[in-house]
Design an enzyme around this catalytic site. Structure first.
Site, PDB file in Angstrom:
ATOM      1  N   CYS A   2       0.986  -1.010  -0.419  1.00  0.00           N
ATOM      2  CA  CYS A   2       0.044  -0.189  -0.353  1.00  0.00           C
ATOM      3  C   CYS A   2       1.016   0.930   0.118  1.00  0.00           C
ATOM      4  CB  CYS A   2      -0.959  -0.042   0.821  1.00  0.00           C
ATOM      5  SG  CYS A   2      -2.005  -1.925   1.658  1.00  0.00           S
ATOM      6  N   ARG A  27       0.930   2.054  -6.057  1.00  0.00           N
ATOM      7  CA  ARG A  27       1.505   0.847  -5.170  1.00  0.00           C
ATOM      8  C   ARG A  27       0.555   0.244  -4.658  1.00  0.00           C
ATOM      9  NH1 ARG A  27       5.969   1.566  -2.390  1.00  0.00           N
ATOM     10  NH2 ARG A  27       5.561   0.071  -0.995  1.00  0.00           N
ATOM     11  N   TRP A  75      -3.482  -1.761  -1.328  1.00  0.00           N
ATOM     12  CA  TRP A  75      -3.387  -3.559  -2.401  1.00  0.00           C
ATOM     13  C   TRP A  75      -4.238  -4.389  -1.116  1.00  0.00           C
ATOM     14  CZ3 TRP A  75      -0.263  -7.202  -3.869  1.00  0.00           C
ATOM     15  CH2 TRP A  75      -0.478  -8.137  -4.567  1.00  0.00           C
ATOM     16  N   ASN A 101       1.642   0.216   5.955  1.00  0.00           N
ATOM     17  CA  ASN A 101       1.384  -1.240   5.088  1.00  0.00           C
ATOM     18  C   ASN A 101       2.443  -2.361   4.971  1.00  0.00           C
ATOM     19  OD1 ASN A 101       2.533  -2.190   2.582  1.00  0.00           O
ATOM     20  ND2 ASN A 101       3.635  -0.194   1.989  1.00  0.00           N
ATOM     21  N   GLY A 102       1.587  -3.202   5.101  1.00  0.00           N
ATOM     22  CA  GLY A 102       2.970  -4.657   5.448  1.00  0.00           C
ATOM     23  C   GLY A 102       1.929  -6.223   5.933  1.00  0.00           C
ATOM     24  N   GLU A 490       9.304 -12.048 -21.938  1.00  0.00           N
ATOM     25  CA  GLU A 490       9.240 -10.011 -21.279  1.00  0.00           C
ATOM     26  C   GLU A 490       8.496  -9.504 -22.071  1.00  0.00           C
ATOM     27  OE1 GLU A 490       9.276  -8.193 -18.791  1.00  0.00           O
ATOM     28  OE2 GLU A 490       9.202  -6.973 -19.433  1.00  0.00           O
ATOM     29  N   LYS A 494       4.178  -8.457 -21.136  1.00  0.00           N
ATOM     30  CA  LYS A 494       3.995  -6.447 -21.167  1.00  0.00           C
ATOM     31  C   LYS A 494       2.571  -6.809 -21.462  1.00  0.00           C
ATOM     32  CE  LYS A 494       6.091  -4.599 -18.728  1.00  0.00           C
ATOM     33  NZ  LYS A 494       6.947  -5.767 -18.935  1.00  0.00           N
ATOM     34  N   GLU A 497       0.227  -8.099 -18.900  1.00  0.00           N
ATOM     35  CA  GLU A 497      -0.691  -7.196 -17.708  1.00  0.00           C
ATOM     36  C   GLU A 497      -1.255  -5.978 -17.827  1.00  0.00           C
ATOM     37  OE1 GLU A 497       2.929  -5.852 -15.660  1.00  0.00           O
ATOM     38  OE2 GLU A 497       4.116  -6.081 -17.044  1.00  0.00           O
ATOM     39  N   HIS A 513       6.646 -29.116 -29.458  1.00  0.00           N
ATOM     40  CA  HIS A 513       6.502 -30.125 -28.038  1.00  0.00           C
ATOM     41  C   HIS A 513       5.147 -29.021 -27.616  1.00  0.00           C
ATOM     42  CE1 HIS A 513      10.621 -31.484 -28.913  1.00  0.00           C
ATOM     43  NE2 HIS A 513      10.805 -29.840 -29.316  1.00  0.00           N
ATOM     44  N   LYS A 612       2.856  -1.898  -7.717  1.00  0.00           N
ATOM     45  CA  LYS A 612       4.566  -1.970  -8.821  1.00  0.00           C
ATOM     46  C   LYS A 612       4.795  -2.368  -7.815  1.00  0.00           C
ATOM     47  CE  LYS A 612       6.953  -0.244 -11.147  1.00  0.00           C
ATOM     48  NZ  LYS A 612       7.741  -0.652 -12.325  1.00  0.00           N
TER      49      LYS A 612
END
Ligand code: AGP
Length: 617
Positions: A2, A27, A75, A101-102, A490, A494, A497, A513, A612
């Site tokens: 958060c 965040r 969050w 936050n935590g 990557e 991108k 997300e 395969h 983030k």
């Protein structure tokens, strides 16, 4: 994870707090709240589900007076995202208010103990347990707020960055941290608290990075020395004031519609910044202080373990190719979340490289702690000065690309790849496992990379135009070989997300395969096919896809005449050394994902369900 913000001083707190929350929304943003003590000594707490703008709308009709306050953007970890679970949380008597936050890992035990003492709870959060524990301690041990916070935190297992108000002491703001970041800003007769420096930078450049298990007490009535720092065991600490390197303009979007596009276009400059003072083309040399100071550790390493998450893990995969090619040291690349729990064999001869843009990713932090406990040497690649991961590492290298606000990592990724390539070259040169000519050729080419990225960015409009043709897709496959296999992964990350389109990255040869069964006209295939390494093999893979009516978007080297004849769309990148091709081939994939997401109307900078920095498990 958060975002927390606090203010105490000569100005109205509310505007400063709300602006600070906007800066921290990356965040987490599923709910937000603010607590203020007004000039009549009333403690007002306002909360709203959704983004900070929802809280602002809610507060328009409220009393937002007062020169002391705390605020929070959430969050969710414990308890679903709703107003009840949003922070700040009152204590039972509504005398205290806290933001956090935590994760308090032993909150259930603490809650049961408080319930036996008659405490009741409105929310499902661990945070409310903490504020009740502080009040319980304050009342039953007859101590002041700072002492109550110290004693309560001594019972806590887990991670926290907290700020707490006591309406009976409107001149006092208390904060503390362990495992989650906390920065104090020092103004003229005013103080700021935040999860990072972005809400502080426009008011002051004097900051203190709070260390684990430290408690900050700001008491404005103590005019000679309002700010004191102690540990949770009340050992007095001397504040270490640092100067901020951030500028507000770095935080603005600079005219771009989204932070992500701004950060994609910043890459020529950010890579120049990242190499400044390190890659000296004129002297044909790379000077990486983290390597120079620990040369023996790298030269004698029996193995290098790379631990990271997400995009940083992809950078680590590229590093594996470079380190094994140039330094001939065995490399293992680990997802931090797996590494920390799978009982890995780690020895004191191992070098562990931890890669993290935020420097706060909980799984990577835990992986480091595990490796440290077994005697390994920890080298971190991080973008945030003073973050938790660099602070627990033995050495490291900052990427110095400035704040990366877009949740989807772009400029940090290319800077990580440059840092890791520089490290691989330094080790290889020192060990003599690569020739001087090869070393010089790559060092000189590194100096050309920013300009070459500029040329790729020049195709932005063209990529935006053909991105529109792929927004229908439900699935994408990304393929690459060698150094460009991690680029394929990557590129897929991108896309998924920020556009919410399912995408997978594979080594191109893996098609046979299984994945080739998926090929159809409805599923675009992106192939990273620069003219190097196993180029001919990649061409065959493209032909196999075309034979099954697949639609191919290929990233090729300028002047390519073969792939451009068989692929449906091609994007050209300048030629470069094979180990540096990811720095160029990733750019079109960043732009492709961005433009598809924009056409789909997605929230590019703050994609759903993401944040983030994942500072919780
Ligand atoms: C990348 O675009 C994502 N935002 C995510 O995968 C990120 O790379 C990952 O969470 C690791 O973050 P870190 O680099 O800050 O540790």
């Amino acid at each position: 994870m958060c975002g927390i913000v606090g203010y105490i001083g000569k100005r109205k707190a509310y505007p400063i707090l709300i602006k600070g929350l906007h800066r921290l929304e990356y965040r987490g943003y599923d709910s937000a709240g603010v607590a203020l003590i007004n000039d009549s000594g009333q403690l007002n707490v306002y909360k709203a589900k959704g983004k900070v703008s929802e809280l602002e709308a809610f507060c328009e009709s409220k009393d937002t007076g007062g020169t002391i306050g705390i605020a929070h953007t959430r969050w969710a970890t414990h308890g679903e995202p709703n107003t009840v679970n949003a922070h700040p949380h009152y204590s039972e008597s509504e005398r205290l208010a806290i933001i956090h936050n935590g994760i308090i890992e032993n909150y259930a035990v603490l809650k049961a103990g408080l319930q036996q003492e008659g405490y009741t709870f409105k929310s499902d959060t661990d945070t409310e347990v903490l504020v009740q524990l502080v009040e319980y301690t304050q009342v039953n041990r007859h101590v002041d707020l700072k002492t109550a916070v110290q004693l309560a935190l001594q019972q806590v297992i887990g991670a926290y960055a907290i700020a707490i108000l006591d309406k009976e002491h409107p001149d006092t703001l208390i904060a503390a941290r362990k495992g989650s970041p906390l920065v104090v800003g020092i103004g003229e007769e005013e103080y700021f608290l935040a999860s990072d420096a972005t809400p502080i930078v426009e008011y002051t450049d004097k900051v203190i990075y709070i260390e684990d298990e430290e408690v900050v007490c700001i008491q404005m009535s103590e005019s000679s020395n309002p700010l004191t720092i102690t540990t949770i065991s009340n050992v007095v600490k001397t504040p270490e004031i640092k100067r901020l390197e951030l500028s507000l303009s770095q935080l603005e979007k600079g005219g771009y519609p989204h932070f992500m596009l701004k950060e994609i276009f910043e890459q020529p400059r950010t890579l120049t910044d990242s190499m400044r003072g390190r890659v000296n083309v004129r002297q044909d040399n790379i000077a990486l202080s983290g390597f120079i100071d620990n040369k023996e550790r790298f030269l004698n390493a029996k193995r290098i373990i790379i631990t990271a998450c997400g995009t940083s893990w992809h950078a680590g995969l590229i590093a594996m190719y470079a380190i094994e090619e140039f330094a001939q040291i065995p490399v293992e690349v680990e997802y931090s979340s797996e590494f920390r729990y799978r009982k890995p064999v780690i020895s004191k001869d191992d070098v562990v490289i931890a890669i993290s843009q935020s420097g706060e990713t909980a799984d990577t932090l835990a992986a480091i702690q595990l490796a440290k406990s077994k005697g390994a040497f920890i080298f971190s690649i991080c973008n945030v000065v003073g973050a938790s991961i660099p602070r627990v590492s033995d050495s490291g290298c900052y990427t110095h690309v400035g704040p990366e606000i877009g949740v989807a990592s772009t400029k940090a990724f290319t800077a990580q790849v440059v840092a890791l390539t520089m490290l691989a070259l330094c080790i290889g040169r020192e060990k003599g496992t690569m020739s001087k000519d090869q070393y010089l050729r790559i060092v000189r080419e590194l100096g050309q990379i920013p300009d070459k990225i500029e040329r790729v960015l020049g195709q932005n409009k063209r990529i935006a135009d053909f991105a529109k043709m792929f927004t229908y897709a439900q699935n994408f496959i990304y393929l690459g070989r060698g150094y460009n296999f991690p680029v394929a992964m990557e590129g897929a990350l991108k896309l998924k997300e920020i556009s919410y389109i399912h995408a997978e990255g594979y080594p191109a040869a893996e098609m046979k395969h299984g994945p080739i069964a998926l090929i159809s006209q409805e599923m675009p295939v992106v192939v990273v096919a620069p003219h190097c390494g196993t180029y001919e093999k990649v061409v065959s893979n493209i032909q196999e896809i075309k034979a099954r009516k697949g639609r191919v978007i290929a990233v090729v080297t300028e002047g390519d005449t073969l792939v451009s004849k068989i692929a449906d769309y091609t994007i050209e990148v300048p030629a470069t050394e094979e180990c540096l091709t990811p720095l160029l081939t990733v750019i079109p994939l960043q732009l492709l994902a961005y433009h598809i997401a924009v056409v789909k109307g997605c929230d590019v900078d703050q994609p759903r369900n993401l944040a983030k920095s994942v500072t919780v498990e």
